[in-house]
Design a protein around this motif. Structure first.
Motif, PDB file in Angstrom:
ATOM      1  N   GLY A   1     -25.920  25.251  -4.639  1.00  0.00           N
ATOM      2  CA  GLY A   1     -26.249  24.408  -5.783  1.00  0.00           C
ATOM      3  C   GLY A   1     -27.174  23.260  -5.458  1.00  0.00           C
ATOM      4  N   GLY A   2     -27.533  23.059  -4.168  1.00  0.00           N
ATOM      5  CA  GLY A   2     -28.338  21.899  -3.818  1.00  0.00           C
ATOM      6  C   GLY A   2     -29.726  22.198  -3.311  1.00  0.00           C
ATOM      7  N   ILE A   3     -30.013  23.438  -2.948  1.00  0.00           N
ATOM      8  CA  ILE A   3     -31.302  23.722  -2.322  1.00  0.00           C
ATOM      9  C   ILE A   3     -32.471  23.481  -3.278  1.00  0.00           C
ATOM     10  CG2 ILE A   3     -31.208  26.189  -2.903  1.00  0.00           C
ATOM     11  CD1 ILE A   3     -32.634  26.667  -0.198  1.00  0.00           C
ATOM     12  N   ALA A   4     -32.280  23.781  -4.556  1.00  0.00           N
ATOM     13  CA  ALA A   4     -33.376  23.590  -5.511  1.00  0.00           C
ATOM     14  C   ALA A   4     -33.706  22.105  -5.673  1.00  0.00           C
ATOM     15  CB  ALA A   4     -33.005  24.200  -6.861  1.00  0.00           C
TER      16      ALA A   4
ATOM     17  N   LEU B   1     -33.439  19.864  -3.379  1.00  0.00           N
ATOM     18  CA  LEU B   1     -34.122  19.424  -2.166  1.00  0.00           C
ATOM     19  C   LEU B   1     -35.581  19.876  -2.134  1.00  0.00           C
ATOM     20  CD1 LEU B   1     -31.398  20.131   0.542  1.00  0.00           C
ATOM     21  CD2 LEU B   1     -32.110  17.902  -0.341  1.00  0.00           C
ATOM     22  N   MET B   2     -35.843  21.063  -2.662  1.00  0.00           N
ATOM     23  CA  MET B   2     -37.159  21.677  -2.513  1.00  0.00           C
ATOM     24  C   MET B   2     -38.060  21.509  -3.730  1.00  0.00           C
ATOM     25  SD  MET B   2     -37.473  23.027   0.502  1.00  0.00           S
ATOM     26  CE  MET B   2     -36.623  21.555   1.128  1.00  0.00           C
ATOM     27  N   LEU B   3     -37.485  21.213  -4.914  1.00  0.00           N
ATOM     28  CA  LEU B   3     -38.270  21.074  -6.137  1.00  0.00           C
ATOM     29  C   LEU B   3     -37.977  19.734  -6.789  1.00  0.00           C
ATOM     30  CD1 LEU B   3     -37.717  24.648  -7.640  1.00  0.00           C
ATOM     31  CD2 LEU B   3     -39.634  23.866  -6.239  1.00  0.00           C
TER      32      LEU B   3
ATOM     33  N   ALA C   1     -48.564  29.886 -14.285  1.00  0.00           N
ATOM     34  CA  ALA C   1     -49.294  29.477 -13.087  1.00  0.00           C
ATOM     35  C   ALA C   1     -48.971  28.018 -12.811  1.00  0.00           C
ATOM     36  CB  ALA C   1     -50.792  29.672 -13.291  1.00  0.00           C
ATOM     37  N   ASP C   2     -48.213  27.779 -11.737  1.00  0.00           N
ATOM     38  CA  ASP C   2     -47.754  26.436 -11.384  1.00  0.00           C
ATOM     39  C   ASP C   2     -48.876  25.706 -10.628  1.00  0.00           C
ATOM     40  OD1 ASP C   2     -46.251  24.209 -10.884  1.00  0.00           O
ATOM     41  OD2 ASP C   2     -44.982  25.159  -9.359  1.00  0.00           O
ATOM     42  N   ARG C   3     -49.870  25.245 -11.346  1.00  0.00           N
ATOM     43  CA  ARG C   3     -51.071  24.709 -10.707  1.00  0.00           C
ATOM     44  C   ARG C   3     -50.844  23.399  -9.974  1.00  0.00           C
ATOM     45  NH1 ARG C   3     -56.100  26.118 -14.862  1.00  0.00           N
ATOM     46  NH2 ARG C   3     -55.988  28.390 -14.547  1.00  0.00           N
ATOM     47  N   ASP C   4     -49.883  22.592 -10.422  1.00  0.00           N
ATOM     48  CA  ASP C   4     -49.621  21.339  -9.705  1.00  0.00           C
ATOM     49  C   ASP C   4     -48.564  21.505  -8.619  1.00  0.00           C
ATOM     50  OD1 ASP C   4     -47.393  21.663 -11.262  1.00  0.00           O
ATOM     51  OD2 ASP C   4     -47.694  19.859 -12.472  1.00  0.00           O
ATOM     52  N   GLY C   5     -47.911  22.677  -8.564  1.00  0.00           N
ATOM     53  CA  GLY C   5     -46.985  22.960  -7.478  1.00  0.00           C
ATOM     54  C   GLY C   5     -45.698  22.182  -7.511  1.00  0.00           C
ATOM     55  N   ASN C   6     -45.263  21.734  -8.691  1.00  0.00           N
ATOM     56  CA  ASN C   6     -44.008  20.970  -8.754  1.00  0.00           C
ATOM     57  C   ASN C   6     -42.802  21.844  -9.058  1.00  0.00           C
ATOM     58  OD1 ASN C   6     -44.416  21.566 -11.435  1.00  0.00           O
ATOM     59  ND2 ASN C   6     -44.476  19.427 -12.148  1.00  0.00           N
ATOM     60  N   GLY C   7     -43.007  23.163  -9.212  1.00  0.00           N
ATOM     61  CA  GLY C   7     -41.885  24.072  -9.392  1.00  0.00           C
ATOM     62  C   GLY C   7     -41.344  24.163 -10.794  1.00  0.00           C
TER      63      GLY C   7
ATOM     64  N   GLY D   1     -44.096  30.197   0.817  1.00  0.00           N
ATOM     65  CA  GLY D   1     -44.133  28.794   1.203  1.00  0.00           C
ATOM     66  C   GLY D   1     -43.502  27.979   0.093  1.00  0.00           C
ATOM     67  N   LEU D   2     -42.866  26.872   0.459  1.00  0.00           N
ATOM     68  CA  LEU D   2     -42.170  26.043  -0.520  1.00  0.00           C
ATOM     69  C   LEU D   2     -42.992  24.797  -0.835  1.00  0.00           C
ATOM     70  CD1 LEU D   2     -38.537  26.311   0.886  1.00  0.00           C
ATOM     71  CD2 LEU D   2     -39.702  27.786  -0.768  1.00  0.00           C
ATOM     72  N   PRO D   3     -43.011  24.382  -2.107  1.00  0.00           N
ATOM     73  CA  PRO D   3     -43.844  23.239  -2.487  1.00  0.00           C
ATOM     74  C   PRO D   3     -43.578  21.979  -1.671  1.00  0.00           C
ATOM     75  CG  PRO D   3     -43.066  24.394  -4.439  1.00  0.00           C
ATOM     76  CD  PRO D   3     -42.370  25.014  -3.274  1.00  0.00           C
ATOM     77  N   ARG D   4     -42.326  21.689  -1.343  1.00  0.00           N
ATOM     78  CA  ARG D   4     -42.006  20.474  -0.591  1.00  0.00           C
ATOM     79  C   ARG D   4     -41.859  20.715   0.911  1.00  0.00           C
ATOM     80  NH1 ARG D   4     -37.779  16.539  -3.857  1.00  0.00           N
ATOM     81  NH2 ARG D   4     -39.206  15.953  -5.556  1.00  0.00           N
TER      82      ARG D   4
END
Length: 392
Positions: free
Chosen positions: A179-182, A184-186, A266-272, A298-301
């Motif tokens: 429940g916490g990974i999203a 941390l990464m987005l 298309a996630d152009r700003d990469g914020n998820g 690859g992950l955005p953060r």
């Protein structure tokens, strides 16, 4: 003169002093050499004979399996004369309702047994393309490989994916909720449930239904997955691959991302998440904020310089690259487009996957195409052939 036992010691010069004894000794030595060479030649001939029998058995069993399926089970006995006195008899059998074919073969005084799956058809050939995109998809980023174009009606279809939300439980050692990974990464987390895949245990073959987003956490070292058989992950959401993936074993890994009530974009700003400036791959955006069917290499953060992935991807949404270089030892099929995230070069290489099984395999989860056929043969016993048990 002293009395007692007088012992004579053998001396090698006696051989040469007696021509008859010398001839006898050399004759014995020559006979031993000839006998040794004869035995060696006999063993080699026996080994060659066994190899010929093994090859004949393999060919006979392959043909027996093909004939059994083509005749719908009517042709279940065969006798093949391979020449050189090698005759192979085979018996094929499949229980009613079973999808496994059992085959027994006998050649001379040895026998072997095999099994193979009975396939309703073959994996859709579109999945054999190295890099393909739907015909109505937008233009891909520059520098990506030139794709094959496939009509959307010809895209491979999934079979009846189990409706249960707990189909992943047999993989509980390798796949778990997080429940916490999203968060941390987005920037805003996700709306769906998130599941993390680890290499804690070997993956069993078959179909794995993931009722949410699938994550592989970022890391410096590749994740090594043990695959004894083909595995297909059907993900009802997004796929986030944060590190390189290696597969070990005979199996092939395929990941399918489904839109499943979301909307790809298309996630152009990469914020998820969908935000101003992003491009919807549909009429309007609704549903989970992270969209649906998107795949991130690859992950955005947690951006990385390079990824190497030994797997195949069927991307139901948009493919995003958050890395400078991504190399895929497998195939990629895009149902929509592709996007390179900011601050990433986003170079993509798709190397393809050579499957020696050819048209004798059906990847789990996909609707088969073509006619029924036998799958790949597997030996039931450890030895290729073993002696027939004596009759008592």
């Amino acid at each position: 003169m002293s009395e007692g036992v007088f012992r004579l010691r053998f001396q090698s010069r006696w051989i040469f002093a007696s021509p008859l004894l010398a001839a006898a000794c050399f004759g014995a030595m020559g006979a031993a050499v000839v006998l040794a060479r004869a035995l060696s030649a006999l063993r080699e001939a026996h080994a060659i004979r066994r190899e010929m029998e093994d090859a004949a058995v393999r060919l006979a069993v392959e043909q027996a399996a093909i004939d059994y399926v083509a005749s719908t089970g009517a042709c279940d006995h065969s006798l093949v004369n391979a020449g050189g006195g090698i005759e192979v008899s085979t018996i094929a059998n499949s229980e009613v309702g079973s999808h496994i074919l059992t085959l027994a073969a006998q050649v001379g005084q040895r026998e072997a047994s095999f099994t193979c799956p009975l396939l309703p058809g073959v994996t859709p050939p579109v999945l054999g393309l190295v890099f393909a995109v739907a015909d109505d998809a937008p233009t891909l980023p520059s520098g990506w490989p030139h794709p094959a174009v496939v009509a959307r009606a010809d895209l491979p279809r999934l079979g009846n994916v189990p409706a249960s939300r707990f189909q992943f439980e047999p993989l509980s050692m390798a796949l778990h909720r997080d429940g916490g990974i999203a968060l941390l990464m987005l920037a805003a987390g996700t709306d769906r449930e998130d599941f993390v895949l680890s290499a804690a245990a070997p993956l069993p073959g078959g179909l794995v239904h993931v009722p949410g987003n699938l994550w592989i956490e970022a890391g410096a070292l590749p994740m090594r997955l043990l695959l004894s058989d083909d595995v297909t992950f059907v993900v009802e959401g997004n796929v986030y691959l944060g590190r390189s993936v290696e597969t070990v074993g005979a199996g092939r890994l395929t990941i399918v991302s489904e839109i499943a009530g979301g909307v790809p974009f298309a996630d152009r700003d990469g914020n998820g998440r969908f935000s101003p400036g992003d491009v919807v791959r549909g009429s309007l955006f609704e549903g989970p904020l992270e969209g649906g069917g998107n795949v991130y290499l690859g992950l955005p953060r947690a951006p990385c310089t390079a990824l190497s992935l030994k797997l195949s991807l069927l991307v139901g949404g948009e493919l995003h690259l958050a890395t400078d270089r991504a190399s895929v030892l497998g195939s990629i099929l895009l149902c929509h487009g592709g996007t390179v995230l900011p601050s990433s070069r986003g170079m993509l290489a798709v190397l393809g996957y050579s499957d020696p099984r050819g048209e004798r395999v059906l990847l789990p989860g996909f609707v088969a195409v073509g006619s029924p056929r036998p799958g790949c043969l597997r030996r039931s016993n450890k030895q290729t052939l073993y002696p027939v048990a004596p009759v008592r």
